[in-house]
Motif scaffolding. Sequence first.
Motif, PDB file in Angstrom:
ATOM      1  N   THR A   1       0.828  -1.213   0.000  1.00 28.69           N
ATOM      2  CA  THR A   1       0.000   0.000   0.000  1.00 28.69           C
ATOM      3  C   THR A   1       0.856   1.255   0.000  1.00 28.69           C
ATOM      4  O   THR A   1       0.609   2.201  -0.757  1.00 28.69           O
ATOM      5  N   ALA A   2       1.886   1.280   0.856  1.00 31.49           N
ATOM      6  CA  ALA A   2       2.742   2.470   0.950  1.00 31.49           C
ATOM      7  C   ALA A   2       3.422   2.758  -0.371  1.00 31.49           C
ATOM      8  O   ALA A   2       3.549   3.922  -0.789  1.00 31.49           O
ATOM      9  N   ALA A   3       3.865   1.712  -1.065  1.00 30.99           N
ATOM     10  CA  ALA A   3       4.512   1.913  -2.357  1.00 30.99           C
ATOM     11  C   ALA A   3       3.499   2.354  -3.412  1.00 30.99           C
ATOM     12  O   ALA A   3       3.787   3.234  -4.230  1.00 30.99           O
ATOM     13  N   HIS A   4       2.313   1.757  -3.380  1.00 33.13           N
ATOM     14  CA  HIS A   4       1.289   2.105  -4.370  1.00 33.13           C
ATOM     15  C   HIS A   4       0.939   3.591  -4.306  1.00 33.13           C
ATOM     16  O   HIS A   4       0.780   4.252  -5.341  1.00 33.13           O
TER      17      HIS A   4
ATOM     18  N   ARG B   1       8.720   7.367  -3.063  1.00 29.67           N
ATOM     19  CA  ARG B   1       8.506   6.035  -2.518  1.00 29.67           C
ATOM     20  C   ARG B   1       8.884   6.014  -1.040  1.00 29.67           C
ATOM     21  O   ARG B   1       9.680   6.845  -0.573  1.00 29.67           O
ATOM     22  N   PRO B   2       8.309   5.088  -0.291  1.00 29.36           N
ATOM     23  CA  PRO B   2       8.655   4.989   1.138  1.00 29.36           C
ATOM     24  C   PRO B   2      10.048   4.407   1.319  1.00 29.36           C
ATOM     25  O   PRO B   2      10.616   3.798   0.404  1.00 29.36           O
ATOM     26  N   THR B   3      10.584   4.593   2.510  1.00 30.84           N
ATOM     27  CA  THR B   3      11.922   4.101   2.834  1.00 30.84           C
ATOM     28  C   THR B   3      11.866   3.188   4.048  1.00 30.84           C
ATOM     29  O   THR B   3      11.127   3.455   4.999  1.00 30.84           O
ATOM     30  N   VAL B   4      12.646   2.113   4.004  1.00 36.00           N
ATOM     31  CA  VAL B   4      12.805   1.246   5.166  1.00 36.00           C
ATOM     32  C   VAL B   4      14.277   1.196   5.547  1.00 36.00           C
ATOM     33  O   VAL B   4      15.151   1.066   4.690  1.00 36.00           O
ATOM     34  N   LEU B   5      14.545   1.345   6.843  1.00 39.27           N
ATOM     35  CA  LEU B   5      15.885   1.152   7.383  1.00 39.27           C
ATOM     36  C   LEU B   5      15.947  -0.251   7.976  1.00 39.27           C
ATOM     37  O   LEU B   5      15.174  -0.580   8.889  1.00 39.27           O
ATOM     38  N   LEU B   6      16.811  -1.083   7.441  1.00 41.85           N
ATOM     39  CA  LEU B   6      17.063  -2.388   8.036  1.00 41.85           C
ATOM     40  C   LEU B   6      18.190  -2.193   9.041  1.00 41.85           C
ATOM     41  O   LEU B   6      19.370  -2.140   8.677  1.00 41.85           O
ATOM     42  N   ALA B   7      17.806  -2.038  10.298  1.00 41.07           N
ATOM     43  CA  ALA B   7      18.761  -1.715  11.356  1.00 41.07           C
ATOM     44  C   ALA B   7      19.248  -3.012  11.992  1.00 41.07           C
ATOM     45  O   ALA B   7      18.501  -3.690  12.714  1.00 41.07           O
ATOM     46  N   HIS B   8      20.488  -3.361  11.705  1.00 40.37           N
ATOM     47  CA  HIS B   8      21.060  -4.597  12.236  1.00 40.37           C
ATOM     48  C   HIS B   8      21.468  -4.355  13.690  1.00 40.37           C
ATOM     49  O   HIS B   8      22.325  -3.510  13.982  1.00 40.37           O
ATOM     50  N   THR B   9      20.819  -5.082  14.585  1.00 39.92           N
ATOM     51  CA  THR B   9      20.980  -4.845  16.022  1.00 39.92           C
ATOM     52  C   THR B   9      21.260  -6.152  16.747  1.00 39.92           C
ATOM     53  O   THR B   9      21.259  -7.228  16.152  1.00 39.92           O
ATOM     54  N   VAL B  10      21.461  -6.038  18.049  1.00 40.11           N
ATOM     55  CA  VAL B  10      21.722  -7.191  18.913  1.00 40.11           C
ATOM     56  C   VAL B  10      20.662  -7.222  20.001  1.00 40.11           C
ATOM     57  O   VAL B  10      20.490  -6.241  20.740  1.00 40.11           O
TER      58      VAL B  10
END
Length: 275
Positions: free
Chosen positions: A159-162, A227-236
């Motif tokens: 939906t966000a991309a559309h 377009r929307p943005t996603v942060l893939l935050a690599h965490t512990v």
Amino acid sequence: MPYDLPALCRQVRRDILTMTHAAGSGHPGGSLSAVEILVTLYFDQMRLDPARPEDPDRDRFLLSKGHAAPALYSVLARRGYFDPALLPTLRQLGSPLQGHPHREKLPGLDCSSGSLGQGLSIANGLALAARRTGRRYRTYCLLGDGEVQEGQIWEAAMTAAHFALDNVCAIVDDNGVQLDGPTRDIMGVEPLGAKFSAFGWAVLEVDGHSLSALQDAFRTAGATRGRPTVLLAHTVKGKGVSFMEGQAGWHGKAPNDAELAAALAELEKGGSHEA
């Protein structure tokens, strides 16, 4: 005056540990993994005013992984939304600091949350409302990597991309561990970057414990158009406390007296490495 973000991260970690210890319950593991993300948003990135928590032009934040409420409560208190003296009342009867955030109980919340999978849909609705009313606020939504196993997340991503919602920024707290064990063993979600990209999102991979990397990523997200943005935050999971790090057993267990003392002592020695 700029905030001392590393010092705030240490304080938030202390708060998470002492709050869950006092409650005898809660979710320290996924709260500790999200500290740098939340501190960066509330003290560096988001447009907000604690004196005007309902300002219609404020940026919005959705804690879709609502069990990480201790981290959000600490950040809200330290940012000035309410008295930090309330923090030890987490999960107590009558406390506004419920086990999952309740919008009607506490200033600074943009929605109630707890049922996983729903936050990104709400974020989309807020972003569409901004467009229709001519507001320029941004909407941020924090997801768990286990949470993205939910089908509603991918409906919301589509939906966000559309609708080309470039005022939406999702952040995945990608700590690799959920309630029952490693995410890859329960229901693998990788490759997350390729999946979000295929759904039409701009994807940024970032060290979720690096304050400078998060600052750069949020600035890039804010400049992205169409377009929307996603942060893939690599965490512990359990970041900052060695005996909690990467352990599914600390997803929803409070530290006892001895564990609290050991964890706080480790933080005092610099057990967390915010940069």
